[in-house]
Design a protein around this motif. Structure first.
Motif, mmCIF file in Angstrom:
data_model
loop_
_atom_site.group_PDB
_atom_site.id
_atom_site.type_symbol
_atom_site.label_atom_id
_atom_site.label_comp_id
_atom_site.label_asym_id
_atom_site.label_seq_id
_atom_site.Cartn_x
_atom_site.Cartn_y
_atom_site.Cartn_z
ATOM 1 N N MET A 1 87.548 45.736 73.803
ATOM 2 C CA MET A 1 87.950 47.100 73.472
ATOM 3 C C MET A 1 86.773 48.066 73.580
ATOM 4 S SD MET A 1 91.178 47.185 72.993
ATOM 5 C CE MET A 1 91.485 48.712 72.111
ATOM 6 N N GLY A 2 85.672 47.758 72.904
ATOM 7 C CA GLY A 2 84.508 48.625 72.991
ATOM 8 C C GLY A 2 84.011 48.753 74.420
ATOM 9 N N GLU A 3 84.019 47.638 75.135
ATOM 10 C CA GLU A 3 83.568 47.654 76.522
ATOM 11 C C GLU A 3 84.442 48.580 77.374
ATOM 12 O OE1 GLU A 3 82.430 43.554 74.875
ATOM 13 O OE2 GLU A 3 84.012 45.043 74.601
ATOM 14 N N ALA A 4 85.756 48.479 77.199
ATOM 15 C CA ALA A 4 86.675 49.284 78.004
ATOM 16 C C ALA A 4 86.574 50.769 77.665
ATOM 17 C CB ALA A 4 88.105 48.792 77.807
ATOM 18 N N ILE A 5 86.501 51.087 76.375
ATOM 19 C CA ILE A 5 86.436 52.496 75.967
ATOM 20 C C ILE A 5 85.135 53.131 76.432
ATOM 21 C CG2 ILE A 5 86.357 54.059 73.988
ATOM 22 C CD1 ILE A 5 88.139 52.033 72.490
ATOM 23 N N ALA A 6 84.019 52.444 76.224
ATOM 24 C CA ALA A 6 82.719 53.015 76.581
ATOM 25 C C ALA A 6 82.576 53.220 78.087
ATOM 26 C CB ALA A 6 81.600 52.107 76.067
ATOM 27 N N SER A 7 83.257 52.409 78.872
ATOM 28 C CA SER A 7 83.106 52.484 80.329
ATOM 29 C C SER A 7 83.869 53.646 80.955
ATOM 30 C CB SER A 7 83.586 51.169 80.971
ATOM 31 O OG SER A 7 85.001 51.035 80.864
ATOM 32 N N ARG A 8 84.770 54.263 80.205
ATOM 33 C CA ARG A 8 85.624 55.302 80.786
ATOM 34 C C ARG A 8 85.016 56.691 80.607
ATOM 35 N NH1 ARG A 8 88.013 55.186 84.265
ATOM 36 N NH2 ARG A 8 89.892 56.346 83.740
ATOM 37 N N PRO A 9 84.766 57.421 81.710
ATOM 38 C CA PRO A 9 84.222 58.789 81.626
ATOM 39 C C PRO A 9 85.335 59.807 81.439
ATOM 40 C CG PRO A 9 84.374 58.129 83.911
ATOM 41 C CD PRO A 9 84.860 56.931 83.097
ATOM 42 N N VAL A 10 86.092 59.670 80.368
ATOM 43 C CA VAL A 10 87.250 60.524 80.103
ATOM 44 C C VAL A 10 87.137 61.100 78.695
ATOM 45 C CG1 VAL A 10 88.736 59.185 81.653
ATOM 46 C CG2 VAL A 10 88.628 58.585 79.223
ATOM 47 N N PRO A 11 87.917 62.144 78.372
ATOM 48 C CA PRO A 11 87.931 62.652 76.997
ATOM 49 C C PRO A 11 88.361 61.562 76.017
ATOM 50 C CG PRO A 11 88.971 64.224 78.480
ATOM 51 C CD PRO A 11 88.748 62.973 79.273
ATOM 52 N N LYS A 12 87.660 61.519 74.884
ATOM 53 C CA LYS A 12 87.970 60.542 73.839
ATOM 54 C C LYS A 12 88.054 61.296 72.517
ATOM 55 C CE LYS A 12 85.280 57.379 76.645
ATOM 56 N NZ LYS A 12 83.999 56.654 76.817
ATOM 57 N N VAL A 13 89.259 61.462 72.018
ATOM 58 C CA VAL A 13 89.519 62.371 70.907
ATOM 59 C C VAL A 13 89.970 61.598 69.675
ATOM 60 C CG1 VAL A 13 90.876 64.356 70.142
ATOM 61 C CG2 VAL A 13 90.174 64.177 72.545
ATOM 62 N N LEU A 14 89.319 61.891 68.558
ATOM 63 C CA LEU A 14 89.669 61.270 67.286
ATOM 64 C C LEU A 14 90.421 62.281 66.430
ATOM 65 C CD1 LEU A 14 89.338 58.904 65.210
ATOM 66 C CD2 LEU A 14 87.227 60.030 64.479
ATOM 67 N N LEU A 15 91.566 61.882 65.895
ATOM 68 C CA LEU A 15 92.333 62.705 64.959
ATOM 69 C C LEU A 15 91.886 62.363 63.550
ATOM 70 C CD1 LEU A 15 93.984 62.962 67.612
ATOM 71 C CD2 LEU A 15 96.042 62.966 66.205
ATOM 72 N N LEU A 16 91.229 63.314 62.898
ATOM 73 C CA LEU A 16 90.693 63.078 61.569
ATOM 74 C C LEU A 16 91.805 63.147 60.530
ATOM 75 C CD1 LEU A 16 87.825 62.681 60.265
ATOM 76 C CD2 LEU A 16 87.944 65.114 59.679
ATOM 77 N N ASN A 17 91.829 62.202 59.617
ATOM 78 C CA ASN A 17 92.817 62.240 58.543
ATOM 79 C C ASN A 17 92.630 63.500 57.690
ATOM 80 O OD1 ASN A 17 93.926 59.814 59.316
ATOM 81 N ND2 ASN A 17 92.890 58.606 57.763
ATOM 82 N N GLY A 18 93.714 63.958 57.100
ATOM 83 C CA GLY A 18 93.652 65.149 56.272
ATOM 84 C C GLY A 18 93.257 64.871 54.837
ATOM 85 N N SER A 19 93.333 63.623 54.410
ATOM 86 C CA SER A 19 93.053 63.272 53.015
ATOM 87 C C SER A 19 92.124 62.067 52.952
ATOM 88 C CB SER A 19 94.351 62.960 52.267
ATOM 89 O OG SER A 19 95.248 64.054 52.309
ATOM 90 N N GLN A 20 91.308 62.034 51.928
ATOM 91 C CA GLN A 20 90.486 60.858 51.671
ATOM 92 C C GLN A 20 91.377 59.746 51.125
ATOM 93 O OE1 GLN A 20 87.364 60.518 52.417
ATOM 94 N NE2 GLN A 20 86.387 62.527 52.364
ATOM 95 N N ASP A 21 90.979 58.506 51.364
ATOM 96 C CA ASP A 21 91.658 57.370 50.752
ATOM 97 C C ASP A 21 90.609 56.425 50.198
ATOM 98 O OD1 ASP A 21 90.664 55.913 52.929
ATOM 99 O OD2 ASP A 21 92.543 56.017 54.036
ATOM 100 N N ARG A 22 91.032 55.284 49.714
ATOM 101 C CA ARG A 22 90.081 54.350 49.092
ATOM 102 C C ARG A 22 89.008 53.893 50.072
ATOM 103 N NH1 ARG A 22 92.132 49.577 45.646
ATOM 104 N NH2 ARG A 22 90.249 50.117 44.471
#
Length: 222
Positions: free
Chosen positions: A70-91
């Motif tokens: 997974m890390g290998e595949a994601i890091a190898s791609r020169p494409v936008p990589k967007v993280l959706l941040l949660n709206g609330s904290q959890d444990r």
């Protein structure tokens, strides 16, 4: 249930997620590195963009990205990589490992990076050494969310585009992305990331200032 108040913080911060197995004739459990589903890896290798959906950081996202491949595949791609941040904290995010208080946006990005790199594997199982920007290049943030968005730290990590998205409150009080606005904002940040990658290095401040006029939800790192 948040209707009865948020759950109490964990007694100490989480550091990593890993897999254990007692198979193979071993008398005790040992750390193992399962391989990711080949179909998932194949889809990543031809994706035009990668978007990390909402979910619990250490029990939804990290157990997936720490799999072999997974890390290998994601890091190898020169494409936008967007993280959706949660709206609330959890444990899982209520305590940070590097400072007092809950995790910030940059802490969440670093956790995704560390899991993808399998940084803290005690047996050194195929560790990677990619920077955070190899896994996350943009961030979508729900307006009025509980997780602090530390823009300077994100910028230093290579996360150059952060877009604030209108939010709604759930019945139990959690901050959620407004569904229609989220779709629009995904298009916005993908355009930002693609245009900045085409423009090349050294143009972030001008591109960000221009886009701020186009879309009031864009936060520009100074």
């Amino acid at each position: 249930s948040r209707a009865r108040g948020p759950p109490p913080p964990l007694p100490s911060p989480l550091r990593r997620v890993f897999y254990l197995s007692s198979g193979g004739g071993q008398s005790h459990e040992r750390e193992v590195l399962p391989r990711a589903n080949p179909r998932a890896v194949s889809e990543l290798e031809k994706a035009d963009a990668i978007i990390y959906g909402m979910g619990s950081l250490y029990t939804s996202i990290c157990p997936i990205v720490c799999l072999e491949g997974m890390g290998e595949a994601i890091a190898s791609r020169p494409v936008p990589k967007v993280l959706l941040l949660n709206g609330s904290q959890d444990r899982e995010t209520s305590r940070a490992g590097t400072h007092k208080g809950p995790m910030t946006a940059s802490d969440v990005v670093q956790a995704v990076c560390d899991a993808s790199n399998r940084k803290n594997s005690r047996r050194g199982l195929r560790r990677l050494s990619h920077p955070p920007s190899a896994y996350v290049t943009g961030l979508l943030v729900p307006r009025s969310g509980e997780i602090h968005v530390d823009l300077e730290a994100l910028y230093a990590m290579g996360v150059r585009h952060v877009v604030e998205v209108p939010s709604i409150r759930s019945d139990c009080g959690s901050v959620l992305f407004h569904p229609t606005s989220l779709v629009t904002s995904i298009h916005t940040i993908l355009e930002l990331l693609l245009s900045s990658s085409h423009a090349g290095n050294g143009t972030h401040e001008q591109t960000g200032a221009h886009m701020q006029q186009q879309h009031t939800g864009v936060l520009v790192q100074k």
